[in-house]
Scaffold this active site. Structure first.
Site, short mmCIF file in Angstrom:
data_model
loop_
_atom_site.label_atom_id
_atom_site.label_comp_id
_atom_site.label_asym_id
_atom_site.label_seq_id
_atom_site.Cartn_x
_atom_site.Cartn_y
_atom_site.Cartn_z
N HIS A 55 -11.51 -1.49 -20.06
CA HIS A 55 -11.84 -2.54 -19.05
C HIS A 55 -12.33 -1.90 -17.82
O HIS A 55 -13.33 -2.48 -17.47
CB HIS A 55 -10.59 -3.55 -19.12
CG HIS A 55 -10.78 -4.62 -18.00
ND1 HIS A 55 -10.62 -4.34 -16.84
CD2 HIS A 55 -11.12 -5.72 -18.02
CE1 HIS A 55 -10.77 -5.47 -16.00
NE2 HIS A 55 -11.16 -6.30 -16.77
N ASN A 56 -11.46 -1.21 -17.49
CA ASN A 56 -11.75 -0.79 -15.90
C ASN A 56 -12.93 -0.05 -15.89
O ASN A 56 -13.81 0.13 -14.91
CB ASN A 56 -10.65 0.25 -15.26
CG ASN A 56 -9.54 -0.73 -15.08
OD1 ASN A 56 -9.46 -2.24 -15.39
ND2 ASN A 56 -8.62 -0.43 -14.02
N SER A 76 -4.95 -7.37 -15.78
CA SER A 76 -6.09 -7.44 -15.02
C SER A 76 -6.30 -8.74 -14.25
O SER A 76 -6.15 -9.77 -14.88
CB SER A 76 -7.55 -6.91 -15.69
OG SER A 76 -8.56 -7.17 -15.01
N LYS A 80 -7.07 -1.55 -21.62
CA LYS A 80 -7.24 -1.75 -20.06
C LYS A 80 -7.81 -0.68 -19.36
O LYS A 80 -8.76 -1.12 -18.27
CB LYS A 80 -5.58 -1.89 -19.21
CG LYS A 80 -5.62 -2.05 -17.84
CD LYS A 80 -6.31 -3.19 -17.45
CE LYS A 80 -6.72 -3.41 -15.80
NZ LYS A 80 -5.77 -2.91 -14.89
N GLU A 133 -15.63 -2.11 -16.07
CA GLU A 133 -15.99 -2.73 -14.61
C GLU A 133 -16.52 -1.63 -13.76
O GLU A 133 -17.50 -2.29 -12.81
CB GLU A 133 -14.44 -2.86 -14.12
CG GLU A 133 -14.36 -3.38 -12.72
CD GLU A 133 -12.57 -3.55 -12.40
OE1 GLU A 133 -11.82 -3.77 -13.12
OE2 GLU A 133 -12.21 -3.11 -11.32
P1 NDP Z 1 1.07 -0.07 -6.02
O1 NDP Z 1 0.19 0.58 -6.93
O2 NDP Z 1 0.74 0.19 -4.43
O3 NDP Z 1 2.51 0.35 -6.09
C1 NDP Z 1 3.55 -0.34 -5.32
C2 NDP Z 1 5.10 -0.51 -5.92
O4 NDP Z 1 5.51 0.85 -6.47
C3 NDP Z 1 5.78 -0.76 -4.82
O5 NDP Z 1 6.81 -1.84 -5.40
C4 NDP Z 1 6.80 0.47 -4.78
O6 NDP Z 1 8.02 0.30 -4.11
C5 NDP Z 1 6.78 0.83 -6.21
N1 NDP Z 1 7.00 2.34 -6.14
C6 NDP Z 1 6.13 3.24 -5.77
N2 NDP Z 1 6.75 4.75 -5.70
C7 NDP Z 1 7.95 4.41 -6.63
C8 NDP Z 1 9.07 5.03 -6.98
N3 NDP Z 1 9.12 6.40 -7.05
N4 NDP Z 1 10.01 4.38 -7.53
C9 NDP Z 1 10.15 3.08 -7.74
N5 NDP Z 1 9.15 2.27 -7.27
C10 NDP Z 1 8.04 2.70 -6.64
O7 NDP Z 1 1.12 -1.80 -5.89
P2 NDP Z 1 0.09 -2.69 -6.75
O8 NDP Z 1 1.10 -3.94 -6.75
O9 NDP Z 1 -1.18 -2.83 -6.20
O10 NDP Z 1 0.23 -2.24 -8.16
C11 NDP Z 1 1.35 -2.15 -9.11
C12 NDP Z 1 0.69 -1.67 -10.59
O11 NDP Z 1 -0.24 -2.45 -10.85
C13 NDP Z 1 0.18 -0.16 -10.09
O12 NDP Z 1 0.23 0.50 -11.48
C14 NDP Z 1 -1.47 -0.63 -10.26
O13 NDP Z 1 -2.28 0.39 -10.49
C15 NDP Z 1 -1.45 -1.80 -11.35
N6 NDP Z 1 -2.50 -2.86 -10.99
C16 NDP Z 1 -2.93 -3.22 -9.66
C17 NDP Z 1 -3.77 -4.20 -9.19
C18 NDP Z 1 -4.39 -4.44 -8.22
O14 NDP Z 1 -5.31 -5.30 -7.95
N7 NDP Z 1 -3.71 -3.99 -6.95
C19 NDP Z 1 -4.53 -4.69 -10.82
C20 NDP Z 1 -4.02 -4.36 -11.93
C21 NDP Z 1 -3.00 -3.44 -12.02
P3 NDP Z 1 8.07 0.61 -2.54
O15 NDP Z 1 7.90 -0.97 -2.01
O16 NDP Z 1 9.37 1.00 -2.45
O17 NDP Z 1 7.12 1.42 -2.06
#
Ligand code: NDP
Length: 486
Positions: A191-192, A133, A188, A195
């Protein structure tokens, strides 16, 4: 070539910032993002920009990625939760060896993590579900990290996870072991959920100040800033003051142009589902989730606002001092944390995770979105030999709730009289009143159940566990229904 210390999969906002954070702590990091059919590879884009000149190794196939890592391999996935995690694990397995560790840093459902942990255990691979987080800034400068899963993996991943986590002023890392199986992702998720509750409570306070006390944005921003210097000190209160002051390009307040329909990605709803599974009355977070649902009924709300215009107001308009609003917000927040920690406690017992609640409160003190000054009190409450059955039984909580109670009641009742919805402030008050009610209306419910369905009841003058049935109408028989509770 020198093998990398850590491998990171997924270069979206979280992965990119975590990669920079890990590299900044002296680790060499191998990077992989699934290949793109068109356009440049994410790894190349990153290395040409923010990753330029740093100790990263670009890889374009899973086999090269795994092959570039020192053993035991430590692979962190920061990808979309759900099917993508499932697919990525399957792609990795053929290249991994017993003792390697996969960390899922995304927001996965703890039930999936529990299942994946067992599946990978059968192959000798340690799986860690680590909630992260702090958003993109946290990922870059130090998030709060909540790892759980295979205990064997903890000593392998602990050094680097604790290095990249936020640190308290005394040096304590905001990352500690939460427990086996799905414990990390469960923490986590809670936590959310908290939030969601905090955000809804702040939105309620904002609407009281705006609609009832008729304050403008500058005054409200000042008030939130002032609150942030006291008991309510927290990241979310701090950003609220900034948001209220923020001007659009034309000089008007941006907040006035934002559509009042709140989105959600599921962790609040999961918290409520998890609470139902362990019979936990998580009323405040449930209300916060429902409030987001209703907020999305924009057209329905507009129709209803025409059908039911505000009633004529009685009494004075400007009689709600901001200090009372602050106290109501604070008291409701205390109830919300009491509920959230009660869910953690009961789920931990049910699932056998042995979650240390003091550690949870400690690692939430910095780096994460709900970071707040008063989490220190929660860490303290759970650090002694005698753990409170409910946080509201702790002296610090009791004093603060008692102190805020008159103002809290006033705010909830006046809001009801003025037609300002305060679902979380009022559900917290209802929870509090129900918790301390010595004799409740449930006696009547038991009588009704026995009346129409012979469900039996216990008597106050007989030992608990002894069940009675009454032929209430004189026409019933002696057959009773099973006296179980679901
Ligand atoms: P996203 O949740 O938007 O995920 C995008 C990433 O996942 C990209 O690298 C994408 O690759 C990859 N991806 C999607 N589908 C596949 C697949 N089928 N196979 C392999 N890779 C795949 O990105 P975030 O950075 O926002 O979040 C990453 C994780 O962290 C998520 O689980 C999210 O819930 C969690 N998180 C996010 C927060 C935030 O503030 N954003 C905070 C805390 C946790 P490609 O580029 O090829 O599409």
């Amino acid at each position: 070539m020198e093998k990398s210390n850590i491998g990171l999969i997924g270069l979206a906002v979280m992965g990119e910032n975590l990669a920079l954070n890990i590299e900044g702590h002296g680790y060499q990091v191998s990077l992989y993002n699934r290949p793109h059919r068109s356009g440049p590879e994410m790894v190349d884009v990153f290395l040409e920009n923010r990753g330029n000149g740093k100790k990263f190794v670009a890889t374009y196939t899973i086999s090269d990625f795994v092959g570039s890592l020192e053993r035991p391999r430590k692979i962190m996935m920061m990808i979309k939760a759900g099917e993508p995690v499932e697919e990525m694990i399957e792609q990795l397995i053929p290249y991994l060896e017993p003792g390697d560790v996969i960390i899922d840093g995304g927001n996965s459902d703890f039930r999936d993590t529990e299942r994946r942990y067992r599946y990978l255990l059968s192959k000798g691979i340690w799986f860690v579900g680590a909630g992260v987080s702090g958003g993109e800034t946290g990922a870059l400068h130090g998030p709060s990290i909540m790892p759980g899963g295979a205990p064997e993996a903890w000593e392998i991943v602990r050094p680097f996870l604790q290095d990249i986590a936020a640190h308290l002023d005394d040096g304590t890392p905001c990352c500690s072991w939460m427990g086996s199986g799905g414990a990390g992702h469960f923490v986590k998720m809670v936590h959310n959920g908290i939030e969601y509750g905090d955000m809804q409570l702040i939105a309620e306070a904002y609407m009281i100040l705006k609609s009832h006390a008729k304050m403008n944005n500058e005054i409200m921003a000042d008030i939130f800033e002032q609150w942030n210097r006291g008991e309510l000190n927290s990241y979310l209160i701090g950003i609220t003051s900034h948001i209220l002051r923020f001007k659009d390009s034309d000089g008007s307040f941006l907040i006035e142009h934002i559509r009042d329909s709140a989105g959600q990605k599921g962790t609040g709803k999961w918290s409520v589902e998890a609470a139902l599974d362990v019979d936990e009355p998580l009323s405040l977070i449930s209300e916060a989730v429902f409030a987001r649902f209703i907020s999305r009924w924009k057209e329905v709300r507009e129709k209803a606002s025409v059908l039911y215009p505000p009633e004529k107001k009685e009494g004075k308009e400007h009689d709600l001092p901001s200090e009372s609003v602050r106290q109501a917000l604070f008291a409701a927040k205390l109830v919300s944390y009491a509920q959230g920690f009660s869910l953690l406690k009961n789920a931990s017992e049910l699932y056998g995770w042995n979650i240390d609640l003091s550690s949870v409160a400690t690692i939430w003190r910095k780096g994460c979105i709900i970071r707040a000054g008063f989490l220190k009190e929660i860490a303290h409450a759970y650090s002694g030999m005698e753990k409170p059955e409910n946080l509201l039984f702790n002296d610090w909580f009791r004093d603060h709730v008692n102190n805020a109670l008159p103002a809290w009641r006033k705010i909830v009742s006046r809001s009801a009289m003025s037609g300002i919805p305060v679902p979380c402030m009022s559900s917290a008050l209802v929870y509090f009143d129900m918790l301390r009610q010595k004799r409740s209306g449930a006696a009547l419910i038991q009588a009704q159940r026995d009346y129409f369905g012979a469900h039996t009841y216990e008597r106050t003058d007989a030992p608990q566990g002894e069940f009675f049935h009454t032929d209430w109408t004189g026409t019933g028989g002696n057959t009773v229904s099973g006296s179980y509770t679901v």
